[in-house]
Scaffold this motif. Structure first.
Motif, PDB file in Angstrom:
ATOM      1  N   PRO A  23      46.381   1.338 -15.718  1.00  0.00           N
ATOM      2  CA  PRO A  23      46.498   2.553 -14.911  1.00  0.00           C
ATOM      3  C   PRO A  23      45.451   2.553 -13.796  1.00  0.00           C
ATOM      4  CG  PRO A  23      45.555   3.030 -17.083  1.00  0.00           C
ATOM      5  CD  PRO A  23      46.050   1.618 -17.124  1.00  0.00           C
ATOM      6  N   GLY A  24      45.879   3.016 -12.640  1.00  0.00           N
ATOM      7  CA  GLY A  24      44.966   3.111 -11.520  1.00  0.00           C
ATOM      8  C   GLY A  24      44.814   1.835 -10.716  1.00  0.00           C
ATOM      9  N   LEU A  25      45.547   0.754 -11.071  1.00  0.00           N
ATOM     10  CA  LEU A  25      45.452  -0.467 -10.281  1.00  0.00           C
ATOM     11  C   LEU A  25      46.016  -0.205  -8.886  1.00  0.00           C
ATOM     12  CD1 LEU A  25      44.650  -3.531 -10.838  1.00  0.00           C
ATOM     13  CD2 LEU A  25      47.099  -3.960 -10.831  1.00  0.00           C
ATOM     14  N   PRO A  26      45.278  -0.527  -7.822  1.00  0.00           N
ATOM     15  CA  PRO A  26      45.764  -0.230  -6.474  1.00  0.00           C
ATOM     16  C   PRO A  26      47.070  -0.956  -6.174  1.00  0.00           C
ATOM     17  CG  PRO A  26      43.429  -0.807  -6.445  1.00  0.00           C
ATOM     18  CD  PRO A  26      43.928  -1.117  -7.817  1.00  0.00           C
ATOM     19  N   ASP A  27      47.878  -0.344  -5.322  1.00  0.00           N
ATOM     20  CA  ASP A  27      49.123  -0.971  -4.885  1.00  0.00           C
ATOM     21  C   ASP A  27      48.867  -2.110  -3.914  1.00  0.00           C
ATOM     22  OD1 ASP A  27      50.754   0.588  -6.410  1.00  0.00           O
ATOM     23  OD2 ASP A  27      51.167   2.047  -4.835  1.00  0.00           O
ATOM     24  N   SER A  28      47.713  -2.103  -3.278  1.00  0.00           N
ATOM     25  CA  SER A  28      47.391  -3.127  -2.282  1.00  0.00           C
ATOM     26  C   SER A  28      45.977  -3.624  -2.525  1.00  0.00           C
ATOM     27  CB  SER A  28      47.530  -2.551  -0.870  1.00  0.00           C
ATOM     28  OG  SER A  28      47.259  -3.539   0.095  1.00  0.00           O
ATOM     29  N   ILE A  29      45.871  -4.880  -2.929  1.00  0.00           N
ATOM     30  CA  ILE A  29      44.584  -5.495  -3.269  1.00  0.00           C
ATOM     31  C   ILE A  29      44.312  -6.613  -2.266  1.00  0.00           C
ATOM     32  CG2 ILE A  29      43.299  -6.744  -5.059  1.00  0.00           C
ATOM     33  CD1 ILE A  29      45.366  -5.474  -7.071  1.00  0.00           C
ATOM     34  N   PRO A  30      43.141  -6.669  -1.643  1.00  0.00           N
ATOM     35  CA  PRO A  30      42.843  -7.782  -0.730  1.00  0.00           C
ATOM     36  C   PRO A  30      42.937  -9.111  -1.466  1.00  0.00           C
ATOM     37  CG  PRO A  30      41.205  -6.039  -0.531  1.00  0.00           C
ATOM     38  CD  PRO A  30      42.035  -5.700  -1.725  1.00  0.00           C
TER      39      PRO A  30
END
Length: 822
Positions: A23-30
């Motif tokens: 939960p809370g993993l960003p939709d956009s990760i560098p």
């Protein structure tokens, strides 16, 4: 127009999809390319370090999700052809450009070239690479074929993905995905070089380079010429428009020969191939090649059949080590790290590295480093410890993968032999595979048909061997010591290491003994209590009953430890002794035995393993033992008949002719018997035995005496009993410290026998290393150890356990150590 390469952005973004995303993993990760998902999550602070404690378990979710990489690039060209070239995709991916599917990939070991010309736009272009979980893909593949035996869990034998990603007895289960090698755009017109295969050979002092070229054509009506040059010699050929092929031959008179290090130099010649039309260059290919001949001698003899590598018609005693991926996250292994690790191998007098079949075909930087260092390469095809189906889509993938990598690697002078698989033929014979397999295929067709055909077609100047171990015939057991190459694992798994002396194999391509990593590496990877049976230490031990085998292997040799410090030292010392005993025995039987390839040189994470160099690149005592026992000149004392012999082994290209001095001494240094042999002459590439006279070979008190043999700069020692039965004296020595700009010199003068003295500089500074280890000093002898470190050490800390250790103090003996500083 000439072929032009265009770099794509290295900054991408990453998005995960799947049922168990945190939960809370960003939709956009560098994301960085080249890279893998784990590296991006680590960089973003979204994943605990899998190398620390038991965090390996906490990252398991990563490999069970699907992941998509996305980037945008600008394009302003109007080129006839533009290709998107992926050097490596790990593993199951769908590539789309501007919403158009370009294709799917199913093999991390191949180069993928995709024509994107129809889908390119002026201005911004959106590129996506969507990876499906290898676990999920493996589950689907398992439904398509009958189950096959495998030594490790996971679908490695159904996929063309690095097998050790799914865990091994020295590696974690960290299932990666990502664009793990560089990606680029290539624009071109008319034609390009799609395949260049140089076959380098020697005959009568003349070097020959036969070059087969395959050209991809856009317009078959345009006349094309291929030009090649090496060492000032050039040749030209016209491309056949019907086949897109050309062949050139260059003859080089008296080239300088490439040799394994220790036998000569490693001159490398620049070879260039140009594709032209009307004298306009369309494409160019350049590599460095070396002129040498390499063959595998398997001729029958009185013992069975030989197994010897012959370089420039010189039989080479293989002083080798097995190579595994140097990091579980492959893109972290830089060209500089490859060069460092290969240099460490060379400094240990290793002349061959075997690239093991459960890993990868290494990047070009590895083979470049081996070319330059004079390290031969034994290259496995990627099959290990499992039965592989020969139906469905797998055979086509395997053939495409093999073609890719044979063509890519064949220019390298260091590449000595192709090997079909690791332990799979042995598995069919001995591991209970036959009953569950029945009539199912298990890979034999790859090893005995497909792969040798491809090597003969694409790289005809190199040897191919079907497996490791393999006897050369399915009618002879694959691990028969009298034929082919042999794996010796019963000693580690079942016996004491004295049993290495029970046989004389033709070449041992795997054998080994475990020990923990250096203290600095172990303590940095385990934050909890450090004890042999603590949860953190045990999590960094992947071998079944590994710690029990470590203790069992001490029995009869060294005392069982009562503290963590002693456990760490005694197991590392025992590893070095076990391997030294094996190698000295096998080298003493040259030419019947022609090589030993120790398992293993390196590690991919911090772990108790068979390695000589741990995952931080720190040298264990085994590394220092290898440097001695793999030296071109080796003197060893071996049992022969009812007595003993001093055996001198000369792997150098010049004869070795010096006096031999034999002494039987008491531990206090008293000479009890002495013999001088005026001169022992050992021809190059031979071993000579000198019987030791009975008055020296026969002890008066086996618990308090040893034999010391010297021959030039070489010294050999022989004890009449194992340490647990010796009356080793309390260690008594003086230490003088001399500081210098790069560290300090530690001068040790022995007042008693000091057996296997070791200096563990990393106990004071994790980056420090000592230049010597495993030193035996007789009373009155002194040795200076150079310790490299930026830190200033306390003199007291330098001169006793756990930093300064010897076998004597494992018996609870009181250490006496006057110290001074100058």
């Amino acid at each position: 127009m000439p072929l032009t390469s265009h770099a794509l952005p290295t900054e991408w973004v990453l998005r995960g999809t799947g049922p168990s995303l945190p939960p809370g993993l960003p939709d956009s990760i560098p994301a960085e390319v080249p890279g893998v998902v784990h590296m991006d999550l680590l960089a973003a602070g979204l994943l605990p370090d899998p190398f620390l404690d038991s965090n390996e378990i906490a990252q398991d979710w990563v490999g069970r999700q699907d992941w998509t990489y996305r980037t945008t690039f600008d394009w302003a060209g109007h080129d006839p052809r533009v290709d998107l070239v992926f050097e490596g995709l790990d593993t199951f991916a769908t590539v789309t450009l501007n919403g158009h599917s370009l294709g799917e990939t199913r093999n991390m070991n191949r180069i993928y070239r995709l024509d994107i010309t129809p889908h390119l736009r002026e201005g911004a272009n959106r590129l996506e690479v969507a990876f499906r979980s290898a676990w999920a893909e493996g589950k689907d593949l398992a439904k398509q074929v009958a189950p096959r035996p495998a030594n490790y869990p996971g679908p490695a034998n159904l996929t063309r993905k690095m097998a050790c990603n799914f865990g091994w007895d020295w590696g974690p289960t960290v299932v990666t995905a990502g664009i793990w090698k560089p990606v680029r755009l290539e624009s071109w017109s008319v034609a390009r070089l799609s395949e260049v295969r140089p076959t380098v050979s020697l005959a009568g002092g003349q070097g020959t380079v036969e070059i087969d070229v395959v050209v991809e054509l856009l317009d078959p009506d345009v006349p094309l010429t291929v030009e090649a040059g090496v060492a000032g010699v050039t040749a030209r050929a016209v491309v056949d428009p019907a086949t897109g092929r050309a062949r050139l031959v260059l003859l080089v008179a008296d080239p300088q020969l490439w040799w394994p290090h220790g036998l000569g130099d490693q001159p490398l010649y620049g070879l260039s191939v140009r594709l032209t039309s009307s004298q306009v260059q369309l494409d160019q290919w350049t590599r460095r090649v070396g002129f040498r001949s390499i063959r595998l001698d398997t001729s029958p003899d009185v013992h069975g059949s030989a197994f010897a590598l012959v370089v420039n018609e010189v039989p080479v005693w293989v002083r080798g080590a097995n190579w595994i991926p140097d990091d579980i996250f492959l893109p972290r292994v830089s060209p500089e790290r490859y060069r460092t690790r290969v240099a460490q191998a060379k400094a240990a007098n290793i002349n061959l590295l075997r690239v093991w079949g459960g890993g990868i075909y290494e990047t070009d930087a590895f083979y470049d480093a081996c070319d330059e260092a004079g390290i031969l390469v034994w290259q496995d095809f990627l099959f290990a410890c499992a039965a592989y189906p020969e139906e469905g889509e797998l055979p086509a993938e395997i053939e495409a993968e093999a073609r890719d990598n044979i063509v890519r690697l064949m220019p390298h002078a260091s590449l000595a032999i192709w090997n079909g698989n690791n332990e799979n033929i042995w598995g069919w014979f001995d591991w209970g595979w036959r009953e569950p397999l029945g009539d199912l295929s298990w890979g034999l067709g790859y090893y005995l048909d497909l792969l040798p055909r491809l090597v003969a077609e694409l790289d005809p100047a190199r040897a191919y061997w079907a497996g490791s171990p393999y006897s050369g015939s399915m009618d002879i057991h694959p691990n028969d010591p009298d034929h082919g190459c042999t794996h010796v694992w019963d000693v580690w798994n079942e016996k004491g290491y004295e049993h290495y002396g029970d046989s004389v194999p033709r070449l041992v391509s795997e054998f080994g003994w475990q020990a923990p990593p250096t203290w600095a590496t172990l303590s940095a990877s385990v934050r909890g209590p450090l004890s042999p049976d603590s949860s953190g230490v045990l999590h960094h031990q992947k071998a079944t009953n590994g710690n029990d085998k470590l203790l069992r292997g001490l029995d009869g040799h060294l005392p069982r430890p009562s503290s963590m410090d002693d456990w760490h030292f005694v197991t590392q010392l025992n590893q070095a002794r076990a391997i030294a005993l094996a190698v000295e025995h096998w080298r003493s039987h040259r030419p019947r035995c022609m090589g030993a390839i120790v398992w293993q040189l390196n590690d991919c994470w911090p772990v108790t393993s068979w390695s000589a160099i741990d995952s931080r690149g720190q040298r264990k005592p085994l590394w220092y033992a290898l440097r001695r026992i793999f030296a071109p000149h080796l003197l060893t004392i071996q049992p022969r008949g009812d007595g003993l012999a001093a055996v001198a082994i000369n792997d150098a290209p010049m004869f070795w002719r010096v006096p031999v001095h034999l002494r039987r001494l008491s531990f206090d240094g008293t000479v009890l018997a002495e013999h001088r042999h005026w001169r022992l002459c050992v021809d190059r590439f031979t071993a000579e035995e000198l019987p030791i006279p009975p008055e020296i070979a026969t002890p008066g008190d086996s618990a308090r005496e040893l034999i010391v043999a010297t021959m030039g700069d070489c010294t050999a020692t022989h004890y009449f009993a194992e340490d647990v039965h010796l009356a080793l004296p309390p260690p008594d020595f003086s230490v003088t410290l001399h500081r210098h700009q790069a560290g300090c010199l530690v001068e040790i003068e022995a007042r008693t026998l000091l057996k296997d003295l070791c200096f563990f500089a990393d106990r004071l500074d994790p980056e420090a290393e000592a230049d010597e280890m495993l030193i035996t000093l007789l009373p009155g002898e002194r040795r200076t150890i150079d310790v490299r470190s930026d830190r200033q050490f306390d003199l007291i800390a330098l001169t006793g356990p756990p930093v300064l250790r010897c076998a004597n103090d494992l018996f609870g003996l009181e250490t006496r150590r006057p110290i001074s500083e100058s």
